[in-house]
Design an enzyme around this catalytic site. Sequence first.
Site, PDB file in Angstrom:
ATOM      1  N   HIS A  40       0.851  -1.195   0.000  1.00  0.00           N
ATOM      2  CA  HIS A  40       0.000   0.000   0.000  1.00  0.00           C
ATOM      3  C   HIS A  40       0.891   1.252   0.000  1.00  0.00           C
ATOM      4  O   HIS A  40       1.951   1.258   0.635  1.00  0.00           O
ATOM      5  CB  HIS A  40      -0.926  -0.004   1.209  1.00  0.00           C
ATOM      6  CG  HIS A  40      -1.984   1.043   1.105  1.00  0.00           C
ATOM      7  ND1 HIS A  40      -1.730   2.354   1.406  1.00  0.00           N
ATOM      8  CD2 HIS A  40      -3.255   0.976   0.675  1.00  0.00           C
ATOM      9  CE1 HIS A  40      -2.831   3.062   1.179  1.00  0.00           C
ATOM     10  NE2 HIS A  40      -3.775   2.247   0.733  1.00  0.00           N
ATOM     11  N   GLU A  49      -3.716   1.901  -7.492  1.00  0.00           N
ATOM     12  CA  GLU A  49      -4.093   3.004  -6.611  1.00  0.00           C
ATOM     13  C   GLU A  49      -3.158   4.186  -6.838  1.00  0.00           C
ATOM     14  O   GLU A  49      -2.095   4.277  -6.190  1.00  0.00           O
ATOM     15  CB  GLU A  49      -3.977   2.576  -5.150  1.00  0.00           C
ATOM     16  CG  GLU A  49      -4.902   1.449  -4.767  1.00  0.00           C
ATOM     17  CD  GLU A  49      -5.214   1.517  -3.280  1.00  0.00           C
ATOM     18  OE1 GLU A  49      -6.386   1.730  -2.951  1.00  0.00           O
ATOM     19  OE2 GLU A  49      -4.296   1.395  -2.466  1.00  0.00           O
TER      20      GLU A  49
HETATM   21  P1  PGA Z   1      -9.556   5.980  -0.064  1.00  0.00           P
HETATM   22  O1  PGA Z   1      -8.363   4.963   0.263  1.00  0.00           O
HETATM   23  O2  PGA Z   1     -10.698   5.139  -0.590  1.00  0.00           O
HETATM   24  O3  PGA Z   1      -9.862   6.622   1.256  1.00  0.00           O
HETATM   25  O4  PGA Z   1      -9.052   6.915  -1.087  1.00  0.00           O
HETATM   26  C1  PGA Z   1      -8.023   3.959  -0.630  1.00  0.00           C
HETATM   27  C2  PGA Z   1      -6.757   3.311  -0.143  1.00  0.00           C
HETATM   28  O5  PGA Z   1      -5.875   4.011   0.354  1.00  0.00           O
HETATM   29  O6  PGA Z   1      -6.607   2.080  -0.213  1.00  0.00           O
END
Ligand code: PGA
Length: 255
Positions: free
Chosen positions: A91, A161
């Site tokens: 992450h 992401e």
């Molecule tokens: P968010 O987070 O949906 O609050 O943008 C996603 C993540 O960091 O996995």
Amino acid sequence: MKKILIANWKMNPQGFKEAKNIFNEIKKQALKLKKVEIVVCPPFIYIPILSGGKINIGAQDIFYENKGAFTGEISAKMLKDANVKYVIIGHSERRALGESDELLNKKLKAALGAGLKTIFCVGEPERDIEGNYLQFVKNQIEVGLKDIPRKNLKNLLIAYEPVWAISSQPGARADTSESAFRMGIYIRKTLLPIMGNVLARNISVLYGGSVNVQNAQDFFANSGMDGALVGGQSLIAKNFNQILKFAEITKVAKN
Ligand code: PGA
């Protein structure tokens, strides 16, 4: 194929009672859904108290060794023993704390070797007009998956992401579904030489970053993604349940 919805609770909520409450609300919604695979990833300490229903439990991280003198760490085997099916690795918030692609490669080897469904997060810190971000994501994937036996890669999921889209970032905005669509294709193309045609086509690629009740339908219909990783909104059961419902009912648009 079922859509996969991951709730990443990060370091929230602040106590057992609230964790249980949110989980129980999601559990009720899960009973009504047939086309969605739900994974809740709470902080480690809540894992033993959250179980049952149709919800899979995931961890937010793992250590790459099996046992021994590694203060503060948790192994794949311990997680499996606690009925954990999924784990998030790489992450952006862990990368920001110093986790390198090489370290993540070790963690991915351990998680996939242990048979955990492994959600590998990739994503660029910014979109440059020259398109260097594509090479950045490609490199994350190539180094992360280096020397992992093909037979273990069937349990891999990729979460795209983009860091700039994560809701806790100042000025964050979700990617567009069109751009996520193109990134999905690019990611599969990058996976092709690593895992071969069949796997590269079939593993799940998810989108994460500011997914909410307002944009979820558009993502499910138009991004070509196999699901979503939801942070902030997964702590508000009512909103997360609505996103789950959209995942169940939204028809994929024909391009
Ligand atoms: P968010 O987070 O949906 O609050 O943008 C996603 C993540 O960091 O996995």
